[in-house]
Design a protein around this motif. Structure first.
Motif, short mmCIF file in Angstrom:
data_model
loop_
_atom_site.label_atom_id
_atom_site.label_comp_id
_atom_site.label_asym_id
_atom_site.label_seq_id
_atom_site.Cartn_x
_atom_site.Cartn_y
_atom_site.Cartn_z
N LEU A 19 0.83 -1.20 0.00
CA LEU A 19 0.00 0.00 0.00
C LEU A 19 0.87 1.26 0.00
CD1 LEU A 19 -2.84 1.21 0.10
CD2 LEU A 19 -2.77 0.96 2.58
N LYS A 20 1.95 1.23 0.78
CA LYS A 20 2.86 2.37 0.85
C LYS A 20 3.44 2.68 -0.54
CE LYS A 20 6.84 1.67 2.75
NZ LYS A 20 7.88 1.40 3.75
N GLN A 25 3.56 5.99 -5.39
CA GLN A 25 3.55 6.08 -6.85
C GLN A 25 2.44 7.01 -7.32
OE1 GLN A 25 2.96 2.35 -8.87
NE2 GLN A 25 3.76 3.15 -10.79
N GLU A 26 1.25 6.89 -6.72
CA GLU A 26 0.14 7.77 -7.08
C GLU A 26 0.47 9.23 -6.82
OE1 GLU A 26 -3.29 6.38 -4.94
OE2 GLU A 26 -3.24 4.42 -5.93
N SER A 32 12.63 4.10 -2.16
CA SER A 32 13.76 3.22 -2.40
C SER A 32 13.35 1.77 -2.19
CB SER A 32 14.90 3.58 -1.44
OG SER A 32 15.96 2.67 -1.60
N PRO A 33 13.68 0.89 -3.13
CA PRO A 33 13.32 -0.52 -2.98
C PRO A 33 14.02 -1.21 -1.80
CG PRO A 33 14.36 -0.12 -5.13
CD PRO A 33 14.33 1.17 -4.39
N GLY A 46 4.70 12.70 5.20
CA GLY A 46 3.37 12.99 5.74
C GLY A 46 2.27 12.77 4.72
N LYS A 47 2.54 13.13 3.45
CA LYS A 47 1.56 12.91 2.39
C LYS A 47 1.29 11.42 2.22
CE LYS A 47 0.16 15.37 -0.56
NZ LYS A 47 -1.15 15.98 -0.76
N ILE A 48 2.36 10.62 2.25
CA ILE A 48 2.20 9.17 2.11
C ILE A 48 1.43 8.62 3.29
CG2 ILE A 48 3.42 6.96 2.05
CD1 ILE A 48 5.69 8.45 0.53
#
Length: 69
Positions: A19-20, A25-26, A32-33, A46-48
C-alpha cells in the motif's frame, strides 16, 4: 517500553508495504526498494502516511457496511 506498533496480523506488514508503494507512486514520490527512505522530506512522508490512513479508513468503513455518509 512496549512497542505499540505491533501488528496483530503478521501478514499485514506485507500488505501495508505494498500500500505504501502504491500510494507513493500515485503521489509521484519515488521510494527506495531497499527500504531506506531518509531522502524523503517530512512533507512527502506525511503525504504518504496521511493517504495511507485515509485509504485504511475507507476500507474499514466499507467493511462495516458502507461507512458514514
Amino acid at each position: 517500553m512496549a512497542n505499540n506498533n505491533t501488528l496483530l496480523v503478521p501478514q499485514a506488514s506485507q500488505a501495508l508495504d505494498q500500500l505504501k508503494f502504491e500510494v507513493a507512486q500515485e503521489l509521484g514520490i519515488q521510494l527506495s526498494p531497499d527500504g531506506y527512505n531518509g531522502n524523503l522530506s517530512t512533507y512527502q512522508a506525511g503525504k504518504i502516511g496521511g493517504s495511507i490512513t485515509r485509504r485504511l479508513v475507507q476500507i474499514a468503513e466499507q467493511s462495516l457496511g458502507g461507512g458514514m455518509h
